[in-house]
Design a protein around this motif. Sequence first.
Motif, PDB file in Angstrom:
ATOM      1  N   ARG B  60      84.826  20.321  14.611  1.00  9.71           N
ATOM      2  CA  ARG B  60      86.029  19.893  14.952  1.00  9.71           C
ATOM      3  C   ARG B  60      86.389  19.780  16.362  1.00  9.71           C
ATOM      4  NH1 ARG B  60      90.825  19.227  12.228  1.00  9.71           N
ATOM      5  NH2 ARG B  60      89.759  19.670  10.195  1.00  9.71           N
ATOM      6  N   ARG B  61      85.820  20.728  17.189  1.00  8.15           N
ATOM      7  CA  ARG B  61      86.112  20.639  18.737  1.00  8.15           C
ATOM      8  C   ARG B  61      85.189  19.676  19.271  1.00  8.15           C
ATOM      9  NH1 ARG B  61      86.991  23.261  23.042  1.00  8.15           N
ATOM     10  NH2 ARG B  61      87.897  24.907  22.010  1.00  8.15           N
ATOM     11  N   PHE B  62      84.169  18.897  18.725  1.00  8.16           N
ATOM     12  CA  PHE B  62      83.417  17.924  19.019  1.00  8.16           C
ATOM     13  C   PHE B  62      84.250  16.623  18.959  1.00  8.16           C
ATOM     14  CE2 PHE B  62      80.295  14.505  18.808  1.00  8.16           C
ATOM     15  CZ  PHE B  62      79.463  14.716  20.017  1.00  8.16           C
ATOM     16  N   ALA B  63      84.800  16.521  17.594  1.00  6.17           N
ATOM     17  CA  ALA B  63      85.721  15.231  17.409  1.00  6.17           C
ATOM     18  C   ALA B  63      86.814  15.252  18.351  1.00  6.17           C
ATOM     19  CB  ALA B  63      85.957  15.186  16.132  1.00  6.17           C
ATOM     20  N   ARG B  64      87.569  16.541  18.758  1.00  3.37           N
ATOM     21  CA  ARG B  64      88.381  16.404  19.493  1.00  3.37           C
ATOM     22  C   ARG B  64      88.171  16.130  20.983  1.00  3.37           C
ATOM     23  NH1 ARG B  64      90.243  21.607  18.100  1.00  3.37           N
ATOM     24  NH2 ARG B  64      89.297  22.365  20.128  1.00  3.37           N
ATOM     25  N   ALA B  65      87.120  16.612  21.486  1.00  2.00           N
ATOM     26  CA  ALA B  65      86.659  16.497  22.709  1.00  2.00           C
ATOM     27  C   ALA B  65      86.424  15.038  23.007  1.00  2.00           C
ATOM     28  CB  ALA B  65      85.646  17.283  23.139  1.00  2.00           C
ATOM     29  N   PHE B  66      85.896  14.486  21.901  1.00  5.83           N
ATOM     30  CA  PHE B  66      85.407  12.941  22.448  1.00  5.83           C
ATOM     31  C   PHE B  66      86.232  11.828  21.485  1.00  5.83           C
ATOM     32  CE2 PHE B  66      81.674  15.782  22.970  1.00  5.83           C
ATOM     33  CZ  PHE B  66      81.457  15.306  24.170  1.00  5.83           C
ATOM     34  N   HIS B  67      87.566  12.244  21.203  1.00 11.72           N
ATOM     35  CA  HIS B  67      88.413  11.473  20.620  1.00 11.72           C
ATOM     36  C   HIS B  67      88.714  10.281  21.679  1.00 11.72           C
ATOM     37  CE1 HIS B  67      91.554  10.017  18.053  1.00 11.72           C
ATOM     38  NE2 HIS B  67      92.257   9.978  19.100  1.00 11.72           N
ATOM     39  N   GLY B  68      88.942   9.179  21.312  1.00  9.83           N
ATOM     40  CA  GLY B  68      89.341   8.081  22.146  1.00  9.83           C
ATOM     41  C   GLY B  68      88.042   7.348  22.916  1.00  9.83           C
ATOM     42  N   TYR B  69      86.900   7.915  22.883  1.00  3.61           N
ATOM     43  CA  TYR B  69      85.953   7.142  23.589  1.00  3.61           C
ATOM     44  C   TYR B  69      85.142   6.302  22.472  1.00  3.61           C
ATOM     45  CZ  TYR B  69      86.318  10.687  27.293  1.00  3.61           C
ATOM     46  OH  TYR B  69      86.818  11.467  28.245  1.00  3.61           O
ATOM     47  N   ASP B  70      84.708   5.174  23.108  1.00  2.00           N
ATOM     48  CA  ASP B  70      83.728   4.102  22.342  1.00  2.00           C
ATOM     49  C   ASP B  70      82.502   4.604  22.175  1.00  2.00           C
ATOM     50  OD1 ASP B  70      86.194   2.495  22.171  1.00  2.00           O
ATOM     51  OD2 ASP B  70      85.613   1.454  24.209  1.00  2.00           O
ATOM     52  N   HIS B  71      81.997   5.486  23.231  1.00  2.00           N
ATOM     53  CA  HIS B  71      80.673   5.763  23.202  1.00  2.00           C
ATOM     54  C   HIS B  71      80.526   7.066  23.589  1.00  2.00           C
ATOM     55  CE1 HIS B  71      80.498   1.444  23.761  1.00  2.00           C
ATOM     56  NE2 HIS B  71      79.464   1.377  22.762  1.00  2.00           N
ATOM     57  N   ILE B  72      79.695   7.936  22.840  1.00  2.13           N
ATOM     58  CA  ILE B  72      79.409   9.379  23.315  1.00  2.13           C
ATOM     59  C   ILE B  72      77.909   9.268  23.628  1.00  2.13           C
ATOM     60  CG2 ILE B  72      79.497  11.851  22.560  1.00  2.13           C
ATOM     61  CD1 ILE B  72      81.574  10.489  20.280  1.00  2.13           C
ATOM     62  N   VAL B  73      77.425   9.860  24.644  1.00  2.00           N
ATOM     63  CA  VAL B  73      76.108   9.576  25.181  1.00  2.00           C
ATOM     64  C   VAL B  73      75.671  10.880  25.340  1.00  2.00           C
ATOM     65  CG1 VAL B  73      74.437   8.745  26.755  1.00  2.00           C
ATOM     66  CG2 VAL B  73      76.506   7.109  25.930  1.00  2.00           C
ATOM     67  N   THR B  74      74.404  11.408  24.809  1.00  2.00           N
ATOM     68  CA  THR B  74      73.868  12.669  25.053  1.00  2.00           C
ATOM     69  C   THR B  74      72.369  12.668  25.307  1.00  2.00           C
ATOM     70  OG1 THR B  74      73.489  14.887  24.018  1.00  2.00           O
ATOM     71  CG2 THR B  74      73.331  12.864  22.657  1.00  2.00           C
ATOM     72  N   PRO B  75      71.901  13.453  26.426  1.00  2.00           N
ATOM     73  CA  PRO B  75      70.639  13.514  26.836  1.00  2.00           C
ATOM     74  C   PRO B  75      69.680  14.274  25.647  1.00  2.00           C
ATOM     75  CG  PRO B  75      71.700  14.680  28.433  1.00  2.00           C
ATOM     76  CD  PRO B  75      72.524  14.363  27.191  1.00  2.00           C
ATOM     77  N   SER B  76      70.003  14.344  24.550  1.00  2.00           N
ATOM     78  CA  SER B  76      69.299  15.171  23.579  1.00  2.00           C
ATOM     79  C   SER B  76      69.015  14.800  22.148  1.00  2.00           C
ATOM     80  CB  SER B  76      69.915  16.473  23.302  1.00  2.00           C
ATOM     81  OG  SER B  76      69.529  17.231  22.447  1.00  2.00           O
ATOM     82  N   GLY B  77      67.896  14.376  21.733  1.00  2.00           N
ATOM     83  CA  GLY B  77      67.648  13.908  20.346  1.00  2.00           C
ATOM     84  C   GLY B  77      68.017  14.818  19.377  1.00  2.00           C
ATOM     85  N   SER B  78      67.842  16.063  19.238  1.00  2.00           N
ATOM     86  CA  SER B  78      68.264  16.948  18.418  1.00  2.00           C
ATOM     87  C   SER B  78      69.736  17.072  18.156  1.00  2.00           C
ATOM     88  CB  SER B  78      67.511  18.413  18.524  1.00  2.00           C
ATOM     89  OG  SER B  78      67.917  18.892  19.589  1.00  2.00           O
ATOM     90  N   CYS B  79      70.410  17.109  19.261  1.00  2.00           N
ATOM     91  CA  CYS B  79      71.874  17.117  19.153  1.00  2.00           C
ATOM     92  C   CYS B  79      72.561  15.993  18.539  1.00  2.00           C
ATOM     93  CB  CYS B  79      72.383  17.576  20.510  1.00  2.00           C
ATOM     94  SG  CYS B  79      71.991  19.142  21.197  1.00  2.00           S
ATOM     95  N   ALA B  80      72.053  14.838  19.135  1.00  2.00           N
ATOM     96  CA  ALA B  80      72.422  13.431  18.382  1.00  2.00           C
ATOM     97  C   ALA B  80      72.187  13.319  16.861  1.00  2.00           C
ATOM     98  CB  ALA B  80      71.734  12.174  19.292  1.00  2.00           C
ATOM     99  N   ALA B  81      71.106  14.070  16.645  1.00  2.00           N
ATOM    100  CA  ALA B  81      70.746  13.971  15.268  1.00  2.00           C
ATOM    101  C   ALA B  81      71.351  14.889  14.546  1.00  2.00           C
ATOM    102  CB  ALA B  81      69.129  14.339  15.164  1.00  2.00           C
TER     103      ALA B  81
END
Lengths: 493, 250
Positions: B60-81
Motif C-alpha cells: 500500500r505504501r509503495f502504491a501511495r508513494a508512486f501514485h501519479g508517476y508514469d514510470h517507476i524505475v528501480t536498479p534492482s531486478g529482484s525488487c522489480a520482480a
Amino acid sequence: MSGTYLGMPAFPTAAASATRDGQLRANLTHATHTIRDKRARAVAELPDWALLREAGAAIKDRTLRHLDGYLERLEAAVTAAGGQVHWAEDAEAANRIVTDLVLATGEREVVKVKSMATQEIGLNAALERAGVRAYETDLAELIVQLGDDLPSHILVPAIHRNRTEIRDIFRERMAEWGRAAPEGLSDRPADLAEAARLHLRQKFLDAKVAVSGANFMVAETGTMVVVESEGNGRMCLTLPETLISVVGIEKVVPSWRDLEVFLQLLPRSSTAERMNPYTSMWTGTTDDDGPRAFHLVLLDNGRTDTLADTVGRQALRCIRCSACLNVCPVYERAGGHAYGSAYPGPIGAILTPQLRGVGSELDASLPYASSLCGACYEVCPVAIDIPEVLVHLRERVVEGGEVTRNGRRVRIRPARGHAAERAAMRAARWTLDHPGVLRAGQRLAGRMRGLQPRRLPGPGRAWTASRDLPPLPAEPFREWWRRTRGEQREAGR
Amino acid sequence: MRVALFVTCVNDTLFPRTGQAVVTLLERLGVTVDFPEEQSCCGQAQFNTGYRRETEPLVRRFARAFHGYDHIVTPSGSCAAMVRDNYPRIGARASAEGRDRGLASVAASVVPRTYELTEFLVDVLGVTDVGAYYPHAVTYHPTCHGLRMLGLGERPRRLLSAVRGLDLVDLPGAEECCGFGGTFAMKNEAVSAAMGADKARHIEGTGAAAVCTVDNSCQMHIGGTLSRLGSSVRPVHLAEILASTEDEQW
C-alpha cells in the motif's frame, strides 16, 4: 542410513554435512551437469515444447479438478479387464493391503520395479516385518538396497555413488542377496551392468509375485503405463504370476490422447532421450500371457488433502521426471538424502511438506531449502511454479493457518522456533512503514560506521561466517538526495 | 514524462552510489527524476520468508508513494520482480481473505508502471548506447529474478557491450544462482556459502577486474564472498558502469 527417513535432522543441518563431503559433491556436480546439458539439447529439438508444456499442465489440472470421476472410471475399466482395485487411504493401509495380498499367494519373496510410491510408504520395511523379502530390480535401486542406503534422486537413486563405490558394494553385498558378484569384478560400467544382470536374472526367473508402480494410469481403458530404460521393469510386469501395482491417485490421465503429451514431455525432461527405451502397458489380465492376477492399489496418503489447497495442489501435476533436481543448485550441494523423503530436490521440498504436513522440524525446514532462483520452474515440463508453492508453504510454517488434514479443515499453529524471526519481521515492517524512523536509523548507522564489526553476533553470525559485510556508507541515498536535489525540487513544485 | 526512482531499501542504506548513478545517468539522458521520500521497501524479505501479511502495508505504501508517476524505475531486478510478480498475488489474496478489499486494485495499478533500470533504458527510452566509458574488463552475472522472473534477456549485456573501453568477459555458469536468496543466506548458510564459493571461483577465473549485476542484494553476497576469499575483483552495479564517463569516472 538404512530403513527409514524418520528422525532425520532438519534440512540445514543435513545439507551442511553434505557440503563438507567432497566426494559426494563431485559425484553430484558431474552427474547433474551432464544430464542438465543433455536435457537442454533434447528439449531444444522440439519447436512446440512450450505448447506441450502448457498442454501437460492443462491436462493435469483438468484431471485433478475431476479426480473423483476419473478414478471411478479407472476402477470400472480395471475391474472389467480382470484386475482388482484396492483403495488405500494412507501408508499403513497400503502396506497392509500389499502385505496381505503377498501372504495370500503363499510366497515369501517379491521382485520390485522401481517405484516412488512404495518408497514413500516404506513398503519394503513393512514386508520385511511380515517375513517377506522384497528385491529391488532397477539397477540404481539395487545399488541402494545392497548398500543399505536410501535413494537420493528420483530418476537416478544412486546418483550419489560413483562406480568404484558401486563395485565395492557389489563385491561385498551381492552374495547375501542372491547370486554373488563375479570374481575380480572391475569398475567398468559394462562389467558392473553384467554383474547386476546375472544377479537379477535369477530373481526374475524365480519370482512368483511382483510389485510395481506406474507412471500413468489411463482411465478410459484401465491401462497402466511404466516408462523405463533398462527393461527390468518389463520383466517384473510380465514374468510373475501375481502383479501388485501401487500407484498414487494423481497418476491418472483421462485418455490415450492425453498420454501422448506426457510420453513426449517425460523422456526428454528426465533422461534427455527422445523416447525412453521401454514403455510397458498392461490392462488387467490376459489368458496365457503375463500375470494371472493383477491388483491395483490406489494410494491417497495426503494427496486429497494436498488437492484441497488451491496454491499447493499444482505439486500433484508432477510426473517425476527429476528435471528440477538436475538443475537445482541447492540439490547439487545438499544431495538427495538431506530432503529426508522419497522425493528430494525442489519438488520434494513442496510435495513432502504437503503429503506429511509441517509438524516435524525436518518437514518445516523443507520449504526453506531453496534460494528461490526459479531454475526449477523454468525446466518443469508441467509448469509447476515451485517457488510460488515454496513461499506459500513458508507462510504455513511461520504463520500457521487453515489446512486440510485427513479430509477436514483444521487450523494449525505456526511451527516452533519462529517467534524471534516473526518479531524481527514485524519490527522491520513497522520501521519500513515509517520512513522517518528508517531515516533516523540510517543516520545513526552512518555515524557508528567506524564501529562496524567484521563478525556479527547472534543471527548475523550466519552471514559473517562465510562473507564480509559491505562497508556502511557515510550517507544513505535519502540524505544525498535531500542535500543535492531535495530543495530545488521542493522549490520547483 | 514523470519518472520516479524506487531506490530500494538495500541501496538506500548500503549502496547509495547506485542510486546516485541512476540519477546521474537518467539526467544525462534528459530524463527528469524524482525521488518520492515516502517510499521505503518492496517487502520482498518478508514475503519470501513467509510473512505475506506483513508485506501488505508495504504494498500500500509503495502504491501511495508512486501514485501519479508514469514510470517507476528501480536498479534492482529482484525488487522489480517482487512488484510485478508478487504484488498482484498479495493484493488478490488480501481481497479474497476479506482483509483489504482495495489492495488488489492498488497492487495492480503499479505493475505496468514498474521497470527495472535496463528495461526502462532499452524499452522505454530506446537506448543501448548511453555514452558511457569504463576502461576495464568486466564480467556479467545475470541475477535470478532479473533473468527468470523479469526475463531481462540480453538487455544488460547489450548496454554493457556499447560501453566504450569496456571488455565484456563471459562468465562460466553465469545463469546459476549465486546463493544469496534473501534469508536463505542465513537459514541455509552452508549451502549458500558453497554456492557463493563456486560463483566466486568462476568470477575469479574470468580474469575480469569487476563483476557486474543489476541487483545489489546478490552483489552483497558475491562481493562479501570475494572479499572474504581475498579476491581483488570489484563488485559493481550496472548503473555505476553506465553512469561512468570520460569526464566523471565512477
